[in-house]
Every structure is written in C-alpha cells, then in structure tokens.
Design an enzyme around this catalytic site. Structure first.
Site, PDB file in Angstrom:
ATOM      1  N   ASN A   9       0.857  -1.179  -0.013  1.00  0.00           N
ATOM      2  CA  ASN A   9       0.098   0.125  -0.078  1.00  0.00           C
ATOM      3  C   ASN A   9       0.871   1.367   0.048  1.00  0.00           C
ATOM      4  OD1 ASN A   9      -1.827   2.072   0.201  1.00  0.00           O
ATOM      5  ND2 ASN A   9      -2.282   1.697   2.552  1.00  0.00           N
ATOM      6  N   LYS A  11       0.062   4.286  -0.210  1.00  0.00           N
ATOM      7  CA  LYS A  11      -0.507   5.257   0.592  1.00  0.00           C
ATOM      8  C   LYS A  11      -0.217   6.760  -0.314  1.00  0.00           C
ATOM      9  CE  LYS A  11      -0.249   3.139   5.016  1.00  0.00           C
ATOM     10  NZ  LYS A  11      -0.089   3.170   6.315  1.00  0.00           N
ATOM     11  N   HIS A  96      -9.320   0.517   5.161  1.00  0.00           N
ATOM     12  CA  HIS A  96      -8.015   0.669   5.693  1.00  0.00           C
ATOM     13  C   HIS A  96      -8.517   1.812   6.752  1.00  0.00           C
ATOM     14  CE1 HIS A  96      -4.150   2.067   6.219  1.00  0.00           C
ATOM     15  NE2 HIS A  96      -3.753   1.191   5.841  1.00  0.00           N
ATOM     16  N   GLU A  98      -7.081   4.213   8.042  1.00  0.00           N
ATOM     17  CA  GLU A  98      -6.789   5.694   7.648  1.00  0.00           C
ATOM     18  C   GLU A  98      -7.856   6.108   7.137  1.00  0.00           C
ATOM     19  OE1 GLU A  98      -3.098   5.520   5.546  1.00  0.00           O
ATOM     20  OE2 GLU A  98      -1.900   5.091   7.303  1.00  0.00           O
ATOM     21  N   GLU A 168      -5.101  -5.365  10.503  1.00  0.00           N
ATOM     22  CA  GLU A 168      -4.033  -4.214  10.984  1.00  0.00           C
ATOM     23  C   GLU A 168      -4.447  -3.823  12.304  1.00  0.00           C
ATOM     24  OE1 GLU A 168      -4.488  -1.391   7.567  1.00  0.00           O
ATOM     25  OE2 GLU A 168      -6.454  -0.852   8.285  1.00  0.00           O
ATOM     26  N   GLY A 174       2.726   2.217  11.045  1.00  0.00           N
ATOM     27  CA  GLY A 174       3.458   3.387  10.900  1.00  0.00           C
ATOM     28  C   GLY A 174       4.213   4.036  11.966  1.00  0.00           C
ATOM     29  N   SER A 214       3.290  -3.145  10.492  1.00  0.00           N
ATOM     30  CA  SER A 214       4.615  -2.841  10.446  1.00  0.00           C
ATOM     31  C   SER A 214       5.503  -4.376  10.090  1.00  0.00           C
ATOM     32  CB  SER A 214       5.200  -2.313  11.689  1.00  0.00           C
ATOM     33  OG  SER A 214       4.740  -0.895  11.975  1.00  0.00           O
TER      34      SER A 214
END
Length: 252
Positions: A9, A11, A96, A98, A168, A174, A214
């Site tokens: 991904n 992003k 996702h 985010e 996730e 991140g 990660s």
C-alpha cells in the site's frame, strides 16, 4: 491451498517519475526471481493506469486504495467500481484504518463497498483491526469479530471466499510497533474461527488473511510462518524495492 499474498500500500507517496521507476524495478525483480506468493500493489489512484500498462501481463496485481460505495453519480473525488473494472484493475483496498480515522468510514460503508466490488468482479481487500485503547481494554477480539460480521456476513459462502482480509492492528501502523507473531496469529485464527462459525470450516480455510502492522524484512519470515497468516499488507516498506523484495522472500 489458500493464496499467499504480499501487497504493498503506497498510500499518498511518490511523484509520477518515482512511481514509474519503482514499478519498473518491481516488474524486473518479479520477472527475474521465483516468488512463492502473489505480489500486489495499491499505488495512488493517479498511477493506476500507468501500473496496468507496466504490468500488462498481470504479473503484479493492481489495486486502488479505496473505491466508492456508489455505482456512479455526483460524488466528486470518488472512484467507482466500474472505473476500476474498465482498466482491468485487480481490486481495491476497503476499510483501511486511515480511511476510517480521517474519513469516517464505517463497517456498514465497507459492507456496501465489498459487495459492489464483488459484483463487478473485483477482489476486495477488507481491512480491520483494533486501536491501542481497545487492545488495552481487552476488547480486541470482540472488536475484530464485530467488524468482520458487519462488513462481510451479508455475503454468500462463494462470495466470502473471494474476499481477502487484512488484519491491521491500528496501534502498529507506521509506529514501528509490531504485534508479536503470536499476537498476530491469535487474531488471524480468531477471524478465521468467526468466519467458520457462520460459513463452516471448509469455507473459512479458503479465505486468505494478511497481516498489516509494520511488517519488515527482518520479521516477515517469522510472521508468515504462522499457520493462519497468509501474507502481508505492507506500508512504508513497500516504497523501497530492497525492503519489499526481502519481505516477498519471507515466503521462500
């Protein structure tokens, strides 16, 4: 046998020149190395058609990072399933963390998107996972179970087998933090058991579940060796061929 997958991904990263260079490098790597998993990328939407041109023989799957729950209409800035289908995209990320955090996306939105993607012949990568607060409160198993049921349990058995799930843990995206292989395996097995309770073990055993927290070159092999982990949804490490290729080799 479940599909083994390493998906990157990207992003909101890479200008057009850097994106093209990385795609060409990735294609060269894939063509010159035996890989024991499927390789997919989700670049920014601006680069989807370029990716399809570069990967013209479908050596690498091309996914959007999101898609609309609506088929068409006055939805400025959105990408429809029909648009993705028209360029022969492989599928789309859906839900996702985010998108949930910054755009208010809910499991009900995800349910509509997953269903629409499947109706258009696209592969949805449905993302779920708990926050740090939910894990500390001991709610992680219930949170992930509820996310799975709301987003996916209106599907038929044949449909859910076509969905790829990416677990996730939000606290490990991140941040440099990573769930231990045992923590990740616990949730992956829990998701599979949740599906089995609804659809039966045979169906659950066909659903690929990726880990998305990660993953790095030095931990990929151990994470991928867990019995219910079928690959990874990779963030930052997907932006450098050296790191991404080493993660792909976690299946060797």
């Amino acid at each position: 046998m479940r599909r083994k997958i390493v998906a990157g991904n990207w992003k909101m990263n890479k200008n057009v020149i850097d994106a093209q260079q990385l795609m060409i490098q990735l294609l060269s790597y894939k063509n010159n190395n035996a890989t024991n998993c499927e390789v997919w990328i989700a670049p920014p939407s601006l680069y989807l058609m370029m990716a399809k041109d570069i990967f013209e023989k479908d050596e690498i799957g091309v996914f959007s990072q999101d898609m609309s729950e609506h088929e068409s209409g006055a939805y400025t800035g959105e990408i429809s399933a029909d648009m993705l289908e028209s360029i022969d995209a492989t599928g789309s990320l859906i839900g996702h963390s985010e998108r949930r955090q910054y755009h208010g996306e809910t499991d009900s939105h995800c349910n509509r998107k997953v269903k629409l993607a499947l109706d258009k012949g696209l592969t949805p990568i449905y993302c779920n996972g708990e926050t740090l607060e939910q894990r500390k409160a001991g709610q992680h198993l219930e949170v992930v179970k509820n996310q799975t049921e709301v987003a996916l349990f209106t599907l038929s058995a044949e449909e859910i087998k076509k969905v790829v799930i990416a677990y996730e843990p939000v606290w490990a995206i991140g941040t440099g933090e990573t769930a231990s292989p045992e923590q990740a395996q616990e949730i992956h097995a829990h998701i599979r058991n949740t599906i089995a309770a609804k659809y039966g073990q045979e169906v659950a055993d066909e659903v690929s579940i990726l880990y998305g927290g990660s993953v790095k070159p030095d931990n990929a092999k151990e994470i991928f060796s867990q019995p219910d982990i079928d690959g990874g949804l990779i963030g930052g490490a997907a932006l450098k061929l050296e790191d991404f290729s080493k993660i792909i080799e976690g299946f060797n």
